[in-house]
Design a protein around this motif. Structure first.
Motif, PDB file in Angstrom:
ATOM      1  N   SER A  62       0.656  -1.160  -0.055  1.00 42.84           N
ATOM      2  CA  SER A  62      -0.013   0.189   0.019  1.00 42.84           C
ATOM      3  C   SER A  62       0.729   1.221  -0.006  1.00 42.84           C
ATOM      4  CB  SER A  62      -0.814  -0.015   1.347  1.00 42.84           C
ATOM      5  OG  SER A  62      -1.733   1.199   1.184  1.00 42.84           O
ATOM      6  N   ARG A  63       2.100   1.365   0.816  1.00 41.43           N
ATOM      7  CA  ARG A  63       2.868   2.365   0.756  1.00 41.43           C
ATOM      8  C   ARG A  63       3.408   2.700  -0.494  1.00 41.43           C
ATOM      9  NH1 ARG A  63       6.277   1.493   5.348  1.00 41.43           N
ATOM     10  NH2 ARG A  63       5.060   0.175   6.375  1.00 41.43           N
ATOM     11  N   SER A  64       3.913   1.519  -0.871  1.00 38.81           N
ATOM     12  CA  SER A  64       4.672   1.594  -2.238  1.00 38.81           C
ATOM     13  C   SER A  64       3.946   2.076  -3.642  1.00 38.81           C
ATOM     14  CB  SER A  64       5.529   0.510  -2.648  1.00 38.81           C
ATOM     15  OG  SER A  64       4.800  -0.654  -2.761  1.00 38.81           O
ATOM     16  N   THR A  65       2.474   1.829  -3.614  1.00 42.80           N
ATOM     17  CA  THR A  65       1.667   2.092  -4.409  1.00 42.80           C
ATOM     18  C   THR A  65       0.654   3.074  -4.484  1.00 42.80           C
ATOM     19  OG1 THR A  65       0.067   0.019  -3.979  1.00 42.80           O
ATOM     20  CG2 THR A  65       1.735  -0.472  -5.323  1.00 42.80           C
ATOM     21  N   GLY A  66       0.503   3.266  -2.978  1.00 44.99           N
ATOM     22  CA  GLY A  66      -0.749   4.459  -3.075  1.00 44.99           C
ATOM     23  C   GLY A  66      -2.129   3.662  -3.024  1.00 44.99           C
ATOM     24  N   SER A  67      -2.159   2.366  -3.246  1.00 49.71           N
ATOM     25  CA  SER A  67      -3.730   1.617  -3.199  1.00 49.71           C
ATOM     26  C   SER A  67      -4.004   0.940  -1.779  1.00 49.71           C
ATOM     27  CB  SER A  67      -3.385   0.623  -4.387  1.00 49.71           C
ATOM     28  OG  SER A  67      -3.091   1.197  -5.535  1.00 49.71           O
ATOM     29  N   ILE A  68      -5.200   0.679  -2.130  1.00 49.25           N
ATOM     30  CA  ILE A  68      -5.704  -0.371  -0.896  1.00 49.25           C
ATOM     31  C   ILE A  68      -5.096  -1.702  -1.346  1.00 49.25           C
ATOM     32  CG2 ILE A  68      -7.678  -1.295   0.073  1.00 49.25           C
ATOM     33  CD1 ILE A  68      -9.113   1.231  -0.611  1.00 49.25           C
ATOM     34  N   CYS A  69      -4.670  -2.351  -0.324  1.00 49.93           N
ATOM     35  CA  CYS A  69      -4.383  -3.643  -0.738  1.00 49.93           C
ATOM     36  C   CYS A  69      -4.850  -4.656   0.502  1.00 49.93           C
ATOM     37  CB  CYS A  69      -2.717  -3.900  -0.336  1.00 49.93           C
ATOM     38  SG  CYS A  69      -1.984  -2.733  -1.728  1.00 49.93           S
ATOM     39  N   ALA A  70      -4.940  -5.994  -0.067  1.00 50.83           N
ATOM     40  CA  ALA A  70      -5.663  -6.985   1.060  1.00 50.83           C
ATOM     41  C   ALA A  70      -5.170  -8.249   0.706  1.00 50.83           C
ATOM     42  CB  ALA A  70      -7.245  -6.915   0.719  1.00 50.83           C
ATOM     43  N   VAL A  71      -5.206  -9.164   1.558  1.00 50.98           N
ATOM     44  CA  VAL A  71      -5.102 -10.523   1.321  1.00 50.98           C
ATOM     45  C   VAL A  71      -6.286 -11.417   2.046  1.00 50.98           C
ATOM     46  CG1 VAL A  71      -3.508 -12.410   2.069  1.00 50.98           C
ATOM     47  CG2 VAL A  71      -2.571 -10.333   1.446  1.00 50.98           C
ATOM     48  N   THR A  72      -6.598 -12.194   1.380  1.00 47.77           N
ATOM     49  CA  THR A  72      -7.855 -13.174   1.569  1.00 47.77           C
ATOM     50  C   THR A  72      -7.257 -14.688   1.977  1.00 47.77           C
ATOM     51  OG1 THR A  72      -8.645 -13.877  -0.447  1.00 47.77           O
ATOM     52  CG2 THR A  72      -9.369 -11.840  -0.026  1.00 47.77           C
ATOM     53  N   ASP A  73      -8.333 -15.558   2.542  1.00 54.03           N
ATOM     54  CA  ASP A  73      -8.032 -16.796   2.567  1.00 54.03           C
ATOM     55  C   ASP A  73      -9.168 -17.284   1.725  1.00 54.03           C
ATOM     56  OD1 ASP A  73     -10.462 -16.812   4.010  1.00 54.03           O
ATOM     57  OD2 ASP A  73      -9.560 -17.448   5.765  1.00 54.03           O
ATOM     58  N   ARG A  74      -9.500 -18.476   1.442  1.00 55.53           N
ATOM     59  CA  ARG A  74     -10.359 -19.068   0.697  1.00 55.53           C
ATOM     60  C   ARG A  74     -11.930 -18.640   0.719  1.00 55.53           C
ATOM     61  NH1 ARG A  74     -10.277 -24.631  -1.346  1.00 55.53           N
ATOM     62  NH2 ARG A  74     -11.765 -23.792  -2.669  1.00 55.53           N
ATOM     63  N   ASP A  75     -11.956 -17.820   2.108  1.00 51.10           N
ATOM     64  CA  ASP A  75     -13.522 -17.289   2.318  1.00 51.10           C
ATOM     65  C   ASP A  75     -13.600 -15.880   2.630  1.00 51.10           C
ATOM     66  OD1 ASP A  75     -14.797 -19.779   2.088  1.00 51.10           O
ATOM     67  OD2 ASP A  75     -13.581 -20.327   3.877  1.00 51.10           O
ATOM     68  N   ALA A  76     -12.513 -15.373   3.391  1.00 49.43           N
ATOM     69  CA  ALA A  76     -12.793 -14.005   3.689  1.00 49.43           C
ATOM     70  C   ALA A  76     -11.228 -12.977   4.025  1.00 49.43           C
ATOM     71  CB  ALA A  76     -13.050 -13.970   5.199  1.00 49.43           C
ATOM     72  N   VAL A  77     -11.581 -11.962   4.080  1.00 49.51           N
ATOM     73  CA  VAL A  77     -10.432 -10.889   3.849  1.00 49.51           C
ATOM     74  C   VAL A  77      -9.856 -11.123   5.404  1.00 49.51           C
ATOM     75  CG1 VAL A  77      -9.627  -8.624   3.651  1.00 49.51           C
ATOM     76  CG2 VAL A  77     -11.434  -9.389   2.453  1.00 49.51           C
ATOM     77  N   GLU A 129       1.589 -25.785  -3.543  1.00 48.33           N
ATOM     78  CA  GLU A 129       1.585 -27.223  -3.986  1.00 48.33           C
ATOM     79  C   GLU A 129       0.299 -27.341  -4.635  1.00 48.33           C
ATOM     80  OE1 GLU A 129       2.236 -29.356  -0.455  1.00 48.33           O
ATOM     81  OE2 GLU A 129       4.468 -28.790  -0.320  1.00 48.33           O
ATOM     82  N   GLY A 130      -0.422 -26.616  -5.616  1.00 51.93           N
ATOM     83  CA  GLY A 130      -1.427 -26.885  -6.046  1.00 51.93           C
ATOM     84  C   GLY A 130      -2.650 -26.483  -5.699  1.00 51.93           C
ATOM     85  N   ASP A 131      -2.827 -26.269  -4.260  1.00 49.18           N
ATOM     86  CA  ASP A 131      -3.893 -25.846  -3.561  1.00 49.18           C
ATOM     87  C   ASP A 131      -4.113 -24.277  -3.572  1.00 49.18           C
ATOM     88  OD1 ASP A 131      -4.324 -28.664  -2.926  1.00 49.18           O
ATOM     89  OD2 ASP A 131      -3.170 -28.461  -1.192  1.00 49.18           O
ATOM     90  N   LEU A 132      -5.153 -24.023  -3.738  1.00 52.82           N
ATOM     91  CA  LEU A 132      -5.721 -22.553  -3.488  1.00 52.82           C
ATOM     92  C   LEU A 132      -5.795 -22.039  -2.162  1.00 52.82           C
ATOM     93  CD1 LEU A 132      -8.341 -22.138  -6.151  1.00 52.82           C
ATOM     94  CD2 LEU A 132      -6.312 -21.046  -6.105  1.00 52.82           C
ATOM     95  N   LEU A 133      -4.939 -21.193  -1.778  1.00 55.02           N
ATOM     96  CA  LEU A 133      -4.964 -20.576  -0.455  1.00 55.02           C
ATOM     97  C   LEU A 133      -5.834 -19.439  -0.064  1.00 55.02           C
ATOM     98  CD1 LEU A 133      -1.425 -21.547   0.863  1.00 55.02           C
ATOM     99  CD2 LEU A 133      -3.226 -22.769   0.989  1.00 55.02           C
ATOM    100  N   GLY A 134      -5.716 -18.599  -1.354  1.00 52.22           N
ATOM    101  CA  GLY A 134      -6.513 -17.210  -1.022  1.00 52.22           C
ATOM    102  C   GLY A 134      -6.354 -16.177  -2.053  1.00 52.22           C
ATOM    103  N   LEU A 135      -6.212 -14.938  -1.926  1.00 52.14           N
ATOM    104  CA  LEU A 135      -5.985 -14.091  -2.984  1.00 52.14           C
ATOM    105  C   LEU A 135      -5.188 -12.748  -2.529  1.00 52.14           C
ATOM    106  CD1 LEU A 135      -9.580 -13.673  -4.321  1.00 52.14           C
ATOM    107  CD2 LEU A 135      -7.600 -14.343  -5.712  1.00 52.14           C
ATOM    108  N   VAL A 136      -4.207 -12.105  -3.407  1.00 52.37           N
ATOM    109  CA  VAL A 136      -3.624 -10.786  -2.953  1.00 52.37           C
ATOM    110  C   VAL A 136      -4.379  -9.872  -3.970  1.00 52.37           C
ATOM    111  CG1 VAL A 136      -1.685  -9.510  -3.264  1.00 52.37           C
ATOM    112  CG2 VAL A 136      -1.433 -11.773  -2.653  1.00 52.37           C
ATOM    113  N   LEU A 137      -5.021  -8.740  -3.344  1.00 53.42           N
ATOM    114  CA  LEU A 137      -5.952  -7.913  -4.160  1.00 53.42           C
ATOM    115  C   LEU A 137      -5.380  -6.569  -3.891  1.00 53.42           C
ATOM    116  CD1 LEU A 137      -9.413  -8.836  -2.332  1.00 53.42           C
ATOM    117  CD2 LEU A 137      -8.327  -9.801  -4.580  1.00 53.42           C
ATOM    118  N   PHE A 138      -5.449  -5.780  -4.992  1.00 54.75           N
ATOM    119  CA  PHE A 138      -5.399  -4.325  -5.249  1.00 54.75           C
ATOM    120  C   PHE A 138      -6.863  -3.906  -5.211  1.00 54.75           C
ATOM    121  CE2 PHE A 138      -1.156  -4.779  -5.920  1.00 54.75           C
ATOM    122  CZ  PHE A 138      -0.578  -4.008  -5.284  1.00 54.75           C
ATOM    123  N   VAL A 139      -7.343  -3.041  -4.492  1.00 51.49           N
ATOM    124  CA  VAL A 139      -8.620  -2.725  -4.143  1.00 51.49           C
ATOM    125  C   VAL A 139      -8.934  -1.049  -4.521  1.00 51.49           C
ATOM    126  CG1 VAL A 139     -10.641  -2.506  -2.661  1.00 51.49           C
ATOM    127  CG2 VAL A 139      -9.316  -4.701  -2.539  1.00 51.49           C
ATOM    128  N   GLY A 140      -9.923  -0.925  -5.411  1.00 51.24           N
ATOM    129  CA  GLY A 140     -10.276   0.696  -5.506  1.00 51.24           C
ATOM    130  C   GLY A 140     -11.799   1.035  -5.354  1.00 51.24           C
TER     131      GLY A 140
END
Length: 180
Positions: free
Chosen positions: A67-82, A141-152
């Motif tokens: 967030s500091r380096s881009t000035g954007s809102i950043c988030a990390v989620t697991d498979r269900d929630a932020v 290892e091929g399993d989905l764990l979550g997402l890295v997001l940039f949010v606007g």
């Protein structure tokens, strides 16, 4: 704890079926890991297990740095929630379930970048004004764990190649970190 009124018997292999209604409302899918707790009162409690759940502090530091380096809102989620947010929107997003559209992006296993061509995707059902601009799936290892997001906060695309590559890099890093 809330009683459901549902009673199930344990079979000869020690299995118990979790009713479909409960699996649906708790977003428990086939293959999802469940953590088992016991209490002194004789209770057995199943809790959805999140591999990224133990990384809240680490994910928060990564979000803060992005967030500091881009000035954007950043988030990390697991498979269900932020699980972590930085740069704004913390109250609206933290701990909130992700939308079905965002789950589909995760399931596609490809990086998504909003271009303005289609309808913008909200991060959470509880907030329509925070929209996904970049979403990179975290794979270990091929399993989905979550997402890295940039949010606007608007449907105008504001992310470029830098945010795309940064989300891709951080998602790959988190995936590798979970493997080793």
């Amino acid at each position: 704890m809330k009683a459901t009124g549902i009673v199930r018997r344990i079979d000869d292999l020690g299995r118990v079926v979790i009713p479909k209604e409960i699996r649906r409302t708790m977003r428990i899918r086939e293959g999802d890991p469940l953590e088992i707790y016991t209490s002194r009162d004789g209770e057995v409690i199943f809790k959805k297990y999140s591999l990224l759940g133990g990384m809240d502090d680490f994910a928060a530091q990564l979000c803060e740095t992005m967030s500091r380096s881009t000035g954007s809102i950043c988030a990390v989620t697991d498979r269900d929630a932020v699980i972590s947010v930085a740069g704004g929107g913390k109250r609206e997003l933290m701990g909130k379930h992700i939308t079905a559209e965002l789950e589909q992006i995760m399931e596609s296993r490809r990086i998504y970048q909003y271009t303005g061509d289609a309808e913008a995707i909200p991060v959470s059902d509880s907030s329509d004004n925070l929209l996904v601009h970049v979403a990179a799936p975290i794979l270990a290892e091929g399993d989905l764990l979550g997402l890295v997001l940039f949010v606007g906060t608007s449907a105008t695309p504001v992310t470029g190649d830098a945010e795309y590559k940064l989300a891709q890099t951080v998602a790959a890093f988190l995936g590798r970190h979970m493997e080793g």
